[in-house]
Design an enzyme around this catalytic site. Structure first.
Site, mmCIF file in Angstrom:
data_model
loop_
_atom_site.group_PDB
_atom_site.id
_atom_site.type_symbol
_atom_site.label_atom_id
_atom_site.label_comp_id
_atom_site.label_asym_id
_atom_site.label_seq_id
_atom_site.Cartn_x
_atom_site.Cartn_y
_atom_site.Cartn_z
ATOM 1 C CD GLU A 38 -1.839 -2.373 1.058
ATOM 2 O OE1 GLU A 38 -1.011 -2.785 1.903
ATOM 3 O OE2 GLU A 38 -2.389 -3.116 0.224
ATOM 4 C CG ASP A 60 7.659 -21.360 5.108
ATOM 5 O OD1 ASP A 60 8.883 -21.153 5.149
ATOM 6 O OD2 ASP A 60 6.978 -21.722 6.083
ATOM 7 C CB THR A 61 4.234 -18.603 0.057
ATOM 8 O OG1 THR A 61 4.111 -17.308 0.682
ATOM 9 C CG2 THR A 61 3.546 -19.643 0.918
ATOM 10 C CG HIS A 101 4.768 -13.630 0.776
ATOM 11 N ND1 HIS A 101 5.197 -14.754 1.451
ATOM 12 C CD2 HIS A 101 5.220 -12.573 1.493
ATOM 13 C CE1 HIS A 101 5.874 -14.393 2.527
ATOM 14 N NE2 HIS A 101 5.906 -13.086 2.575
HETATM 15 N N1 RBF Z 1 3.426 -6.665 3.928
HETATM 16 C C1 RBF Z 1 4.588 -6.251 4.429
HETATM 17 O O1 RBF Z 1 4.798 -5.045 4.584
HETATM 18 N N2 RBF Z 1 5.559 -7.149 4.783
HETATM 19 C C2 RBF Z 1 5.404 -8.501 4.617
HETATM 20 O O2 RBF Z 1 6.326 -9.254 4.963
HETATM 21 C C3 RBF Z 1 4.177 -8.961 4.077
HETATM 22 N N3 RBF Z 1 3.976 -10.270 3.874
HETATM 23 C C4 RBF Z 1 2.820 -10.681 3.286
HETATM 24 C C5 RBF Z 1 2.625 -12.046 3.000
HETATM 25 C C6 RBF Z 1 1.469 -12.463 2.350
HETATM 26 C C7 RBF Z 1 1.297 -13.927 2.037
HETATM 27 C C8 RBF Z 1 0.481 -11.530 2.002
HETATM 28 C C9 RBF Z 1 -0.788 -11.961 1.274
HETATM 29 C C10 RBF Z 1 0.656 -10.191 2.292
HETATM 30 C C11 RBF Z 1 1.816 -9.752 2.940
HETATM 31 N N4 RBF Z 1 2.005 -8.404 3.228
HETATM 32 C C12 RBF Z 1 3.197 -7.978 3.740
HETATM 33 C C13 RBF Z 1 0.901 -7.416 3.056
HETATM 34 C C14 RBF Z 1 0.904 -6.685 1.715
HETATM 35 O O3 RBF Z 1 1.925 -5.699 1.688
HETATM 36 C C15 RBF Z 1 -0.464 -5.984 1.531
HETATM 37 O O4 RBF Z 1 -0.734 -5.155 2.627
HETATM 38 C C16 RBF Z 1 -1.602 -6.969 1.362
HETATM 39 O O5 RBF Z 1 -1.306 -7.917 0.373
HETATM 40 C C17 RBF Z 1 -2.916 -6.231 0.991
HETATM 41 O O6 RBF Z 1 -2.788 -5.550 -0.243
#
Ligand code: RBF
Length: 169
Positions: A67, A94-95, A97
């Site tokens: 965001e 682990d994925t 992402h």
């Molecule tokens: N946002 C982060 O700022 N740091 C993370 O490590 C992080 N890990 C995420 C892992 C997964 C599987 C998902 C789905 C989202 C993660 N997000 C993380 C949130 C992402 O930046 C965002 O806020 C959401 O995907 C909603 O758009």
């Protein structure tokens, strides 16, 4: 030299005059709040240390690092900020992402930098472990929030100087 045992963000002061009228927007992702809260604190403290008044620093929380892109775009488009500081922490899980989020945020913020005039500072940690993040938000590698604040001041001043109508030579 490798980064092991090295504080990479020890500089806390800029040597630039006439900066106390600059305004900054700080965007803070709430994922991994233990880390981003410490980055935010370092960033704000460094801005204050350099004479930026508290009322010239606006802080907004965003849900996650993803965001940061839309929030930064809103800030550069709809406010009179001199620089936007994006703070986040993406920690490998682990994925896949991690790769998608890191690449998306990096590309999104880079695109913003190259398509508009307000500096957007990348204060997003992209690390393999929580410990690596903790080392960089007030641990053995200093605080990358400090570094983001210094960079924001330097870029705001650079922008001012390049736009200045004063003859340079
Ligand atoms: N946002 C982060 O700022 N740091 C993370 O490590 C992080 N890990 C995420 C892992 C997964 C599987 C998902 C789905 C989202 C993660 N997000 C993380 C949130 C992402 O930046 C965002 O806020 C959401 O995907 C909603 O758009």
């Amino acid at each position: 030299m490798s980064s092991a045992q090295q504080n990479l963000s020890s500089r806390k002061m800029v040597n630039i005059s006439d900066i106390d009228h600059f305004r900054f927007t700080v965007l803070v992702a709430q994922w991994n709040k233990e880390v981003t809260g410490a980055l935010e604190q370092g960033c704000i403290e460094t801005l204050l240390l350099n004479g930026i008044p508290r009322e010239s620093i606006r802080v907004f929380a965003v849900p996650g690092s993803w965001e940061l892109i839309s929030a930064a775009r809103l800030a550069v488009t709809h406010s009179k900020t001199d620089a936007v500081i994006c703070i986040g922490a993406v920690i490998k899980g682990d994925t896949p992402h991690f790769e998608y989020i890191c690449q998306g945020v990096t590309n999104g913020l880079a695109t913003l930098c190259s398509t508009q005039d307000i500096p957007v500072i990348f204060g997003v940690l992209t690390v393999n472990t929580l410990q690596q993040a903790l080392d960089r938000c007030g641990g053995i590698h200093g605080n990358k929030g400090d570094e983001a604040a210094i960079t924001a001041i330097e870029l705001a001043a650079l922008s001012r100087d390049i736009r200045s109508k004063e003859p340079l030579f």
